[in-house]
Design a protein around this motif. Structure first.
Motif, PDB file in Angstrom:
ATOM      1  N   GLU A 112       0.851  -1.195   0.000  1.00  0.00           N
ATOM      2  CA  GLU A 112       0.000   0.000   0.000  1.00  0.00           C
ATOM      3  C   GLU A 112       0.883   1.240   0.000  1.00  0.00           C
ATOM      4  O   GLU A 112       1.712   1.422   0.894  1.00  0.00           O
ATOM      5  N   VAL A 113       0.704   2.065  -1.008  1.00  0.00           N
ATOM      6  CA  VAL A 113       1.506   3.280  -1.141  1.00  0.00           C
ATOM      7  C   VAL A 113       0.713   4.456  -0.575  1.00  0.00           C
ATOM      8  O   VAL A 113      -0.378   4.770  -1.063  1.00  0.00           O
ATOM      9  N   GLN A 114       1.253   5.083   0.466  1.00  0.00           N
ATOM     10  CA  GLN A 114       0.605   6.242   1.057  1.00  0.00           C
ATOM     11  C   GLN A 114       0.740   7.447   0.128  1.00  0.00           C
ATOM     12  O   GLN A 114       1.594   7.498  -0.754  1.00  0.00           O
ATOM     13  N   LYS A 115      -0.126   8.437   0.326  1.00  0.00           N
ATOM     14  CA  LYS A 115      -0.119   9.618  -0.547  1.00  0.00           C
ATOM     15  C   LYS A 115       1.244  10.322  -0.534  1.00  0.00           C
ATOM     16  O   LYS A 115       1.722  10.778  -1.571  1.00  0.00           O
ATOM     17  N   ASP A 116       1.878  10.347   0.649  1.00  0.00           N
ATOM     18  CA  ASP A 116       3.172  11.025   0.716  1.00  0.00           C
ATOM     19  C   ASP A 116       4.305  10.206   0.090  1.00  0.00           C
ATOM     20  O   ASP A 116       5.430  10.683  -0.024  1.00  0.00           O
ATOM     21  N   GLY A 117       4.006   8.971  -0.329  1.00  0.00           N
ATOM     22  CA  GLY A 117       5.034   8.133  -0.934  1.00  0.00           C
ATOM     23  C   GLY A 117       4.944   8.032  -2.440  1.00  0.00           C
ATOM     24  O   GLY A 117       5.740   7.313  -3.069  1.00  0.00           O
ATOM     25  N   LEU A 118       3.999   8.772  -3.040  1.00  0.00           N
ATOM     26  CA  LEU A 118       3.826   8.681  -4.494  1.00  0.00           C
ATOM     27  C   LEU A 118       5.045   9.194  -5.253  1.00  0.00           C
ATOM     28  O   LEU A 118       5.425   8.649  -6.291  1.00  0.00           O
ATOM     29  N   ARG A 119       5.677  10.263  -4.756  1.00  0.00           N
ATOM     30  CA  ARG A 119       6.832  10.829  -5.451  1.00  0.00           C
ATOM     31  C   ARG A 119       8.023   9.877  -5.466  1.00  0.00           C
ATOM     32  O   ARG A 119       8.853   9.922  -6.372  1.00  0.00           O
ATOM     33  N   ASP A 120       8.107   9.007  -4.449  1.00  0.00           N
ATOM     34  CA  ASP A 120       9.230   8.069  -4.360  1.00  0.00           C
ATOM     35  C   ASP A 120       8.890   6.698  -4.932  1.00  0.00           C
ATOM     36  O   ASP A 120       9.656   5.750  -4.764  1.00  0.00           O
ATOM     37  N   MET A 121       7.733   6.592  -5.590  1.00  0.00           N
ATOM     38  CA  MET A 121       7.276   5.280  -6.053  1.00  0.00           C
ATOM     39  C   MET A 121       8.198   4.688  -7.108  1.00  0.00           C
ATOM     40  O   MET A 121       8.347   3.468  -7.213  1.00  0.00           O
ATOM     41  N   ALA A 122       8.839   5.524  -7.906  1.00  0.00           N
ATOM     42  CA  ALA A 122       9.759   5.014  -8.934  1.00  0.00           C
ATOM     43  C   ALA A 122      10.916   4.256  -8.295  1.00  0.00           C
ATOM     44  O   ALA A 122      11.340   3.205  -8.798  1.00  0.00           O
ATOM     45  N   GLY A 123      11.415   4.767  -7.182  1.00  0.00           N
ATOM     46  CA  GLY A 123      12.496   4.078  -6.479  1.00  0.00           C
ATOM     47  C   GLY A 123      12.046   2.746  -5.899  1.00  0.00           C
ATOM     48  O   GLY A 123      12.789   1.759  -5.915  1.00  0.00           O
ATOM     49  N   LEU A 124      10.816   2.705  -5.393  1.00  0.00           N
ATOM     50  CA  LEU A 124      10.265   1.453  -4.876  1.00  0.00           C
ATOM     51  C   LEU A 124      10.159   0.415  -5.988  1.00  0.00           C
ATOM     52  O   LEU A 124      10.564  -0.741  -5.810  1.00  0.00           O
ATOM     53  N   ILE A 125       9.627   0.825  -7.134  1.00  0.00           N
ATOM     54  CA  ILE A 125       9.468  -0.100  -8.265  1.00  0.00           C
ATOM     55  C   ILE A 125      10.824  -0.643  -8.703  1.00  0.00           C
ATOM     56  O   ILE A 125      10.971  -1.841  -8.995  1.00  0.00           O
ATOM     57  N   ARG A 126      11.812   0.211  -8.707  1.00  0.00           N
ATOM     58  CA  ARG A 126      13.159  -0.202  -9.120  1.00  0.00           C
ATOM     59  C   ARG A 126      13.712  -1.271  -8.178  1.00  0.00           C
ATOM     60  O   ARG A 126      14.382  -2.216  -8.611  1.00  0.00           O
ATOM     61  N   SER A 127      13.411  -1.152  -6.890  1.00  0.00           N
ATOM     62  CA  SER A 127      13.935  -2.102  -5.900  1.00  0.00           C
ATOM     63  C   SER A 127      13.257  -3.470  -5.960  1.00  0.00           C
ATOM     64  O   SER A 127      13.777  -4.443  -5.404  1.00  0.00           O
ATOM     65  N   LEU A 128      12.097  -3.558  -6.631  1.00  0.00           N
ATOM     66  CA  LEU A 128      11.361  -4.821  -6.701  1.00  0.00           C
ATOM     67  C   LEU A 128      11.718  -5.645  -7.925  1.00  0.00           C
ATOM     68  O   LEU A 128      11.294  -6.798  -8.043  1.00  0.00           O
ATOM     69  N   ALA A 129      12.478  -5.092  -8.829  1.00  0.00           N
ATOM     70  CA  ALA A 129      12.827  -5.789 -10.078  1.00  0.00           C
ATOM     71  C   ALA A 129      13.653  -7.035  -9.795  1.00  0.00           C
ATOM     72  O   ALA A 129      14.500  -7.062  -8.901  1.00  0.00           O
ATOM     73  N   GLY A 130      13.374  -8.088 -10.549  1.00  0.00           N
ATOM     74  CA  GLY A 130      14.171  -9.309 -10.464  1.00  0.00           C
ATOM     75  C   GLY A 130      13.793 -10.258  -9.352  1.00  0.00           C
ATOM     76  O   GLY A 130      14.413 -11.322  -9.218  1.00  0.00           O
ATOM     77  N   ARG A 131      12.802  -9.948  -8.560  1.00  0.00           N
ATOM     78  CA  ARG A 131      12.387 -10.829  -7.463  1.00  0.00           C
ATOM     79  C   ARG A 131      11.364 -11.847  -7.967  1.00  0.00           C
ATOM     80  O   ARG A 131      10.681 -11.631  -8.957  1.00  0.00           O
ATOM     81  N   GLN A 132      11.263 -12.973  -7.223  1.00  0.00           N
ATOM     82  CA  GLN A 132      10.369 -14.045  -7.635  1.00  0.00           C
ATOM     83  C   GLN A 132       8.898 -13.693  -7.421  1.00  0.00           C
ATOM     84  O   GLN A 132       8.028 -14.154  -8.158  1.00  0.00           O
ATOM     85  N   GLN A 133       8.621 -12.872  -6.411  1.00  0.00           N
ATOM     86  CA  GLN A 133       7.235 -12.536  -6.114  1.00  0.00           C
ATOM     87  C   GLN A 133       6.658 -11.566  -7.135  1.00  0.00           C
ATOM     88  O   GLN A 133       7.394 -10.908  -7.871  1.00  0.00           O
ATOM     89  N   ARG A 134       5.337 -11.478  -7.151  1.00  0.00           N
ATOM     90  CA  ARG A 134       4.629 -10.509  -7.987  1.00  0.00           C
ATOM     91  C   ARG A 134       4.045  -9.454  -7.051  1.00  0.00           C
ATOM     92  O   ARG A 134       3.383  -9.786  -6.053  1.00  0.00           O
ATOM     93  N   PHE A 135       4.267  -8.188  -7.375  1.00  0.00           N
ATOM     94  CA  PHE A 135       3.918  -7.101  -6.465  1.00  0.00           C
ATOM     95  C   PHE A 135       2.799  -6.233  -7.051  1.00  0.00           C
ATOM     96  O   PHE A 135       2.874  -5.796  -8.206  1.00  0.00           O
ATOM     97  N   ILE A 136       1.777  -5.997  -6.237  1.00  0.00           N
ATOM     98  CA  ILE A 136       0.745  -5.023  -6.573  1.00  0.00           C
ATOM     99  C   ILE A 136       0.957  -3.798  -5.694  1.00  0.00           C
ATOM    100  O   ILE A 136       0.949  -3.903  -4.461  1.00  0.00           O
ATOM    101  N   LEU A 137       1.167  -2.646  -6.328  1.00  0.00           N
ATOM    102  CA  LEU A 137       1.255  -1.385  -5.590  1.00  0.00           C
ATOM    103  C   LEU A 137      -0.160  -0.840  -5.482  1.00  0.00           C
ATOM    104  O   LEU A 137      -0.790  -0.501  -6.491  1.00  0.00           O
ATOM    105  N   PHE A 138      -0.665  -0.764  -4.270  1.00  0.00           N
ATOM    106  CA  PHE A 138      -2.062  -0.430  -4.007  1.00  0.00           C
ATOM    107  C   PHE A 138      -2.153   1.019  -3.524  1.00  0.00           C
ATOM    108  O   PHE A 138      -1.622   1.372  -2.472  1.00  0.00           O
ATOM    109  N   ILE A 139      -2.841   1.863  -4.319  1.00  0.00           N
ATOM    110  CA  ILE A 139      -3.042   3.265  -3.957  1.00  0.00           C
ATOM    111  C   ILE A 139      -4.520   3.442  -3.623  1.00  0.00           C
ATOM    112  O   ILE A 139      -5.373   3.381  -4.510  1.00  0.00           O
ATOM    113  N   ASP A 140      -4.822   3.644  -2.365  1.00  0.00           N
ATOM    114  CA  ASP A 140      -6.214   3.729  -1.919  1.00  0.00           C
ATOM    115  C   ASP A 140      -6.690   5.180  -1.922  1.00  0.00           C
ATOM    116  O   ASP A 140      -5.949   6.089  -1.549  1.00  0.00           O
TER     117      ASP A 140
END
Length: 302
Positions: A112-140
């Motif tokens: 779950e991505v908080q509103k204050d974390g939207l600007r840093d979301m690109a960095g989060l996505i970059r850190s998830l690359a290459g992992r076995q799991q599948r990630f859903i970034l949930f913006i409520d």
């Protein structure tokens, strides 16, 4: 000579251990399935609020679309980003959170991505690359004010920039608004030369979601059926309630008939006062509605 013989060995094989790490990964992504992204940090959620599949009532078609898209995502296919929009309280957020309880979705991780974390979301996505799991970034509850430029960051991520988004990351968002950027009439009547282009820019964000699923308000019949299912789930004697005679006072004003209220209270033994009060109002409304339906059926037969 009397000492016991020690046996060497392990309760697992190398193949089973390899398969476990292949499916679940290692570290916190193997231990937790839900996370919060806030202030540039990924916070594990040990006990996420994920309703079970059988707890979800109504909006079956919408939930099936979300589950089908997520299943394809887990199978390694490229899928659409999802926007669930519509009336408040219709279960949009619960639909996304319930994905963690769907059988066979073990590799799914929800962040779950908080509103204050939207600007840093690109960095989060970059850190998830290459992992076995599948990630859903949930913006409520996604929505932007007119002067909030964060929406351009989200739009860039959705439509893609120079850096390719990893295949194991998808974005699911919920909103009470179909158009995510708030507009006013002054936007259309302003003195800007290219006002129409500005309006198109603001309305384009929701179009970046490939799958847009509306959650509209229930009809009266659907609402009453939902009330009946919830009452049965709570162990209430719904059949006895529905057979209770409808009086003029009950039909004319919801909740005023003392005998009906007393009968409902008897059927709700063990439930707290707030539950009994809600069931009273809903069931009285149900009586009135069903009586009208019966009257219409009799009129058609005649």
């Amino acid at each position: 000579a009397g000492l016991p013989r020690w046996r060497a060995g392990a309760p697992f094989t190398f193949q089973s251990l390899t398969e476990f790490y292949r499916v679940h990964g290692a570290g916190r992504f193997a231990r937790y399935r839900a996370f919060l992204w806030s202030d540039g940090a990924l916070i594990p959620v040990a006990d996420p609020d994920c309703p079970a599949e059988e707890e979800m009532l109504g909006y079956t078609l919408q939930r099936e679309q979300v589950i089908a898209n997520t299943r394809a995502f887990l199978e390694g296919r490229r899928v659409n980003d999802v926007l669930l929009y519509g009336d408040s309280g219709t279960g949009k957020s619960a639909t996304v959170k319930a994905l963690l309880s769907v059988p066979g979705f073990d590799r799914l991780r929800l962040i779950e991505v908080q509103k204050d974390g939207l600007r840093d979301m690109a960095g989060l996505i970059r850190s998830l690359a290459g992992r076995q799991q599948r990630f859903i970034l949930f913006i409520d509850d996604l929505a932007f004010d007119q002067d909030d430029r964060t929406y351009s960051v989200v739009k860039t991520i959705l439509e893609g920039g120079l850096e390719k988004r990893p295949d194991n990351v998808a974005i699911y968002a919920t909103s009470n608004r179909r158009l995510l950027v708030r507009q006013t009439f002054s936007d259309r009547a302003g003195d800007e030369v290219d006002a129409q282009e500005t309006i198109q820019e603001k309305t384009a964000l929701s179009d970046r979601f490939g799958l847009r699923i509306p959650y509209l308000g229930l009809s009266k019949g659907e609402f009453l059926d939902l009330v009946e299912k919830l009452a049965r789930r709570k162990g209430m004697d719904v059949d006895a309630l529905l057979d209770f005679p409808l009086t003029k006072r009950t039909a004319g004003y919801v909740g005023t008939d003392f005998a009906a209220t007393k009968h409902i209270d008897k059927s709700c033994i063990g439930a707290d006062y707030a539950v009994r009060r809600r069931v009273r109002a809903m069931m009285h409304l149900s009586y009135a509605f069903r009586q009208v339906q019966r009257q219409k059926s009799k009129t058609k037969v005649r």
